[in-house]
Design an enzyme around this catalytic site. Structure first.
Site, PDB file in Angstrom:
ATOM      1  N   LYS A  33      64.686   1.049  36.647  1.00  0.00           N
ATOM      2  CA  LYS A  33      65.084   1.912  35.524  1.00  0.00           C
ATOM      3  C   LYS A  33      65.921   1.035  34.597  1.00  0.00           C
ATOM      4  O   LYS A  33      67.161   1.013  34.668  1.00  0.00           O
ATOM      5  CB  LYS A  33      65.908   3.101  36.039  1.00  0.00           C
ATOM      6  CG  LYS A  33      66.369   4.075  34.963  1.00  0.00           C
ATOM      7  CD  LYS A  33      65.276   5.024  34.539  1.00  0.00           C
ATOM      8  CE  LYS A  33      65.817   6.091  33.577  1.00  0.00           C
ATOM      9  NZ  LYS A  33      64.789   7.062  33.199  1.00  0.00           N
ATOM     10  N   ASN A 172      53.170  17.648  35.677  1.00  0.00           N
ATOM     11  CA  ASN A 172      54.344  18.071  36.441  1.00  0.00           C
ATOM     12  C   ASN A 172      54.867  19.392  35.879  1.00  0.00           C
ATOM     13  O   ASN A 172      55.316  19.454  34.733  1.00  0.00           O
ATOM     14  CB  ASN A 172      55.441  16.999  36.370  1.00  0.00           C
ATOM     15  CG  ASN A 172      56.671  17.391  37.160  1.00  0.00           C
ATOM     16  OD1 ASN A 172      56.571  17.860  38.287  1.00  0.00           O
ATOM     17  ND2 ASN A 172      57.839  17.197  36.565  1.00  0.00           N
ATOM     18  N   LEU A 203      58.558  22.959  41.970  1.00  0.00           N
ATOM     19  CA  LEU A 203      59.159  22.915  43.308  1.00  0.00           C
ATOM     20  C   LEU A 203      60.646  23.237  43.193  1.00  0.00           C
ATOM     21  O   LEU A 203      61.399  22.484  42.575  1.00  0.00           O
ATOM     22  CB  LEU A 203      58.972  21.529  43.933  1.00  0.00           C
ATOM     23  CG  LEU A 203      57.514  21.048  44.070  1.00  0.00           C
ATOM     24  CD1 LEU A 203      57.478  19.578  44.488  1.00  0.00           C
ATOM     25  CD2 LEU A 203      56.758  21.913  45.062  1.00  0.00           C
TER      26      LEU A 203
END
EC number: 6.3.3.3
Length: 223
Positions: A33, A172, A203
């Site tokens: 990252k 997603n 989720l």
């Protein structure tokens, strides 16, 4: 192989999907990252939750500063945060730091971007320039919510216009109450020509392991 992960916008779930990809991948894995805002000050320095998640999902363990070399505390655009500290996010410097990914012995390496594809670095430069220079294959994360069709198609157009290949995309579900999500997914499947790596439903307690169950990385093996 090294891939660059980008998304349709901020909060589309790039880190969850990147962590899931690292979890699902075969062999030695590592995720980077390079630029992160919204870091927390700790006893050992600034730490970013996204970078820490990538580290946790990686089998190759590297020092935090190698994973996230540009860390900023304010949750603002990185080039603004850098300017406040008197720093420059120079594309060549970022590329030099990322090229270490070629020497860590990873079978599967991910570099996760920040924000969307056209992240400003300041002085007219963008993070996408680094991806162009390194000629990295791109994985696109589409945050499934209202407006995602436009965001996904425009992002795909920009990536292709930059001369890069989208080698896979992931849907997603970030909005559990999105109307006609199945129809939107089918539209994306018909419009995006890159391989579809999977649909991750919303989720409530999302983890890299739980999200990885919904991904199929077979298309990436031939890249």
């Amino acid at each position: 192989m090294t891939f660059f992960v980008t998304g349709t916008d901020t909060d589309c779930g790039k880190t969850l999907i990147s962590s899931a990809l690292l979890t699902a991948a075969k062999g030695e894995t590592v995720g980077f990252k390079p630029i992160a805002s919204g870091c927390e000050q700790t006893e050992v320095g600034l730490r970013n939750s996204d970078a820490l998640a990538l580290m946790a999902a990686s089998s190759i363990k590297l020092p935090y500063e190698d994973i996230n070399p540009f860390a900023f505390e304010p949750a603002i655009a990185p080039h603004i945060a850098a300017a406040e500290k008197g720093l420059k996010l120079e594309p060549k410097r970022i590329e030099a730091l990322l090229k270490m990914s070629e020497f860590v012995g990873a079978d599967f390496c991910l570099i996760e971007g920040a924000g969307g594809w056209r992240l400003p670095l300041g002085e007219g430069h963008f993070l996408s320039e680094v991806v162009q220079s390194m000629q990295l294959p791109v994985i696109l994360v589409v945050g499934m919510k209202l407006g995602c069709l436009n965001h996904a198609l425009l992002t795909a157009e920009a990536i292709k216009a930059d001369g890069l290949n989208i080698v896979g995309w992931v849907a997603n579900q970030v909005d559990p109450d999105m109307a006609y999500s199945e129809q939107n997914l089918e539209t994306l499947k018909s419009q995006l020509t890159a391989p579809f790596l999977g649909y991750v439903p919303y989720l409530a307690d999302a983890t890299a392991k739980s999200a990885a169950r919904y991904l199929d990385l077979a298309a990436l093996e031939s890249v």
